[in-house]
Design a protein around this motif. Structure first.
Motif, mmCIF file in Angstrom:
data_model
loop_
_atom_site.group_PDB
_atom_site.id
_atom_site.type_symbol
_atom_site.label_atom_id
_atom_site.label_comp_id
_atom_site.label_asym_id
_atom_site.label_seq_id
_atom_site.Cartn_x
_atom_site.Cartn_y
_atom_site.Cartn_z
ATOM 1 N N ILE A 1 -6.394 37.072 -12.026
ATOM 2 C CA ILE A 1 -7.145 37.864 -11.071
ATOM 3 C C ILE A 1 -8.362 38.430 -11.774
ATOM 4 O O ILE A 1 -8.407 38.503 -13.002
ATOM 5 N N SER A 2 -9.366 38.804 -10.995
ATOM 6 C CA SER A 2 -10.581 39.364 -11.561
ATOM 7 C C SER A 2 -10.733 40.813 -11.120
ATOM 8 O O SER A 2 -10.703 41.102 -9.925
ATOM 9 N N VAL A 3 -10.871 41.682 -12.108
ATOM 10 C CA VAL A 3 -11.056 43.102 -11.839
ATOM 11 C C VAL A 3 -12.147 43.614 -12.773
ATOM 12 O O VAL A 3 -12.195 43.234 -13.939
ATOM 13 N N SER A 4 -13.040 44.439 -12.266
ATOM 14 C CA SER A 4 -14.143 44.931 -13.077
ATOM 15 C C SER A 4 -13.973 46.400 -13.406
ATOM 16 O O SER A 4 -13.206 47.121 -12.763
ATOM 17 N N GLY A 5 -14.719 46.856 -14.392
ATOM 18 C CA GLY A 5 -14.684 48.259 -14.791
ATOM 19 C C GLY A 5 -15.950 48.636 -15.512
ATOM 20 O O GLY A 5 -16.841 47.807 -15.718
ATOM 21 N N ASP A 6 -16.050 49.883 -15.893
ATOM 22 C CA ASP A 6 -17.217 50.392 -16.615
ATOM 23 C C ASP A 6 -16.769 51.214 -17.809
ATOM 24 O O ASP A 6 -15.694 51.826 -17.787
ATOM 25 N N THR A 7 -17.590 51.225 -18.835
ATOM 26 C CA THR A 7 -17.331 52.032 -20.034
ATOM 27 C C THR A 7 -18.606 52.777 -20.416
ATOM 28 O O THR A 7 -19.689 52.205 -20.401
ATOM 29 N N ILE A 8 -18.456 54.062 -20.715
ATOM 30 C CA ILE A 8 -19.575 54.870 -21.198
ATOM 31 C C ILE A 8 -19.227 55.397 -22.572
ATOM 32 O O ILE A 8 -18.152 55.963 -22.785
ATOM 33 N N ARG A 9 -20.109 55.183 -23.547
ATOM 34 C CA ARG A 9 -19.920 55.657 -24.913
ATOM 35 C C ARG A 9 -21.018 56.667 -25.214
ATOM 36 O O ARG A 9 -22.191 56.443 -24.887
ATOM 37 N N GLN A 10 -20.648 57.740 -25.876
ATOM 38 C CA GLN A 10 -21.625 58.802 -26.127
ATOM 39 C C GLN A 10 -21.390 59.426 -27.494
ATOM 40 O O GLN A 10 -20.253 59.695 -27.882
ATOM 41 N N LEU A 11 -22.487 59.646 -28.218
ATOM 42 C CA LEU A 11 -22.450 60.322 -29.505
ATOM 43 C C LEU A 11 -23.265 61.604 -29.404
ATOM 44 O O LEU A 11 -24.432 61.572 -28.986
ATOM 45 N N LYS A 12 -22.648 62.729 -29.791
ATOM 46 C CA LYS A 12 -23.294 64.035 -29.679
ATOM 47 C C LYS A 12 -23.166 64.797 -30.991
ATOM 48 O O LYS A 12 -22.159 64.689 -31.680
ATOM 49 N N LYS A 13 -24.191 65.589 -31.294
ATOM 50 C CA LYS A 13 -24.169 66.445 -32.473
ATOM 51 C C LYS A 13 -23.866 67.870 -32.059
ATOM 52 O O LYS A 13 -24.441 68.379 -31.095
ATOM 53 N N SER A 14 -22.954 68.540 -32.800
ATOM 54 C CA SER A 14 -22.567 69.912 -32.486
ATOM 55 C C SER A 14 -23.432 70.909 -33.238
ATOM 56 O O SER A 14 -24.146 70.555 -34.178
ATOM 57 N N SER A 15 -23.347 72.161 -32.823
ATOM 58 C CA SER A 15 -24.164 73.207 -33.441
ATOM 59 C C SER A 15 -23.801 73.439 -34.903
ATOM 60 O O SER A 15 -24.615 73.946 -35.675
ATOM 61 N N ASP A 16 -22.570 73.082 -35.305
ATOM 62 C CA ASP A 16 -22.149 73.267 -36.699
ATOM 63 C C ASP A 16 -22.421 72.022 -37.545
ATOM 64 O O ASP A 16 -21.881 71.882 -38.644
ATOM 65 N N ASP A 17 -23.236 71.091 -37.025
ATOM 66 C CA ASP A 17 -23.620 69.851 -37.706
ATOM 67 C C ASP A 17 -22.496 68.822 -37.792
ATOM 68 O O ASP A 17 -22.625 67.821 -38.504
ATOM 69 N N SER A 18 -21.398 69.050 -37.086
ATOM 70 C CA SER A 18 -20.391 67.999 -36.952
ATOM 71 C C SER A 18 -20.794 67.104 -35.779
ATOM 72 O O SER A 18 -21.761 67.380 -35.060
ATOM 73 N N TRP A 19 -20.038 66.012 -35.599
ATOM 74 C CA TRP A 19 -20.372 65.034 -34.561
ATOM 75 C C TRP A 19 -19.164 64.740 -33.684
ATOM 76 O O TRP A 19 -18.017 64.853 -34.122
ATOM 77 N N THR A 20 -19.441 64.355 -32.439
ATOM 78 C CA THR A 20 -18.391 63.951 -31.510
ATOM 79 C C THR A 20 -18.753 62.618 -30.884
ATOM 80 O O THR A 20 -19.846 62.452 -30.326
ATOM 81 N N PHE A 21 -17.846 61.664 -30.994
ATOM 82 C CA PHE A 21 -18.023 60.337 -30.417
ATOM 83 C C PHE A 21 -16.979 60.155 -29.325
ATOM 84 O O PHE A 21 -15.782 60.282 -29.575
ATOM 85 N N GLU A 22 -17.421 59.874 -28.083
ATOM 86 C CA GLU A 22 -16.518 59.750 -26.949
ATOM 87 C C GLU A 22 -16.646 58.384 -26.289
ATOM 88 O O GLU A 22 -17.726 57.811 -26.228
ATOM 89 N N SER A 23 -15.524 57.893 -25.777
ATOM 90 C CA SER A 23 -15.497 56.677 -24.981
ATOM 91 C C SER A 23 -14.715 56.954 -23.707
ATOM 92 O O SER A 23 -13.582 57.447 -23.754
ATOM 93 N N LYS A 24 -15.338 56.645 -22.556
ATOM 94 C CA LYS A 24 -14.685 56.830 -21.262
ATOM 95 C C LYS A 24 -14.723 55.505 -20.518
ATOM 96 O O LYS A 24 -15.786 55.004 -20.179
#
Length: 238
Positions: A45-68
């Motif tokens: 069967i064929s089913v579609s989807g979407d993915t969003i990837r995001q990289l953000k810098k925090s105020s304390d100079d750490s980083w957050t990488f997210e995948s949805k």
């Protein structure tokens, strides 16, 4: 696209094979971005989807990488919070949330680098393990692979804390290829995941140097008649 089972292509994309840190070969810091992809599954069967990837810098100079990643029947969310110091990436906290047909699984993994210890806070399968500097979580290693590719390296090995053990993830450059995606046509470097000799699974990832080594395509072949394809459709600097 999405296979109707707990082992979804969304999980594969979110956890194992998707690499998303846009870096120049001569730059040793990350750049915030948001990347959007379309996902197709070729199978019974064929089913579609979407993915969003995001990289953000925090105020304390750490980083957050997210995948949805989302489809009609499933969703996957992953987040890696990490520090980047002196060209070394140190995970701080990893979050995983999955829902497939209403069945949910969550995990929270904490890294204690003062004691070189990792703790998994999953209720049904809690675990702890000793680690050494350089060990990554299940998506932070992807940052290092892309940076090393931009520097001209051709083979890559990472130790990843996963399920109470250290797993070794290996990749190697497999050639060059022109790829057409919704975002455009680009010259790319093709990288493959190195697996056991008799493994039926094959994974290929295409990086576009013109897009600061952003991944533009990913393909995983599960069996002869089953393959997952990911294509970049939009990329923005935050």
């Amino acid at each position: 696209m999405f296979r109707i089972s707990l082992r979804t292509p969304l999980i594969l994309l979110a956890s194992l094979f998707f690499l998303t840190t846009p870096l120049h070969a001569d730059v040793s810091v990350f750049k915030p971005f948001t990347a959007s992809y379309e996902l197709d599954w070729d199978g019974p069967i064929s089913v579609s989807g979407d993915t969003i990837r995001q990289l953000k810098k925090s105020s304390d100079d750490s980083w957050t990488f997210e995948s949805k990643a989302n489809s009609m029947f499933a969703s996957i969310f992953e987040k890696s919070h990490f520090q980047w110091n002196n060209k070394a990436l140190s995970p701080i906290h990893y979050t995983f949330k999955r829902s497939v047909f209403g069945k949910k699984r969550n995990a929270e993994i904490s890294f204690d680098w003062e004691n070189n210890r990792v703790t998994n806070e999953v209720d049904d399968k809690p675990w702890q393990m000793d680690v050494t500097p350089g060990v990554q979580d299940k998506i932070s290693y992807q940052m290092l692979l892309q940076q090393e590719l931009a520097k001209g390296e051709t083979s890559f090995t990472y130790q990843v804390a996963d399920g109470g053990i250290l797993k070794e993830y290996k990749f190697q450059v497999d050639g060059q290829e022109v790829i057409e995606a919704p975002i455009g046509v680009y010259e790319t470097i093709r990288v493959k995941r190195v697996r056991e000799e008799n493994s039926p699974r094959q994974t290929y990832i295409w990086f576009a140097p013109e897009l600061n080594y952003q991944i533009i395509k990913l393909k995983q072949i599960e069996k002869k008649d089953k393959a997952y394809t990911l294509l970049l459709k939009e990329l923005n600097s935050n």
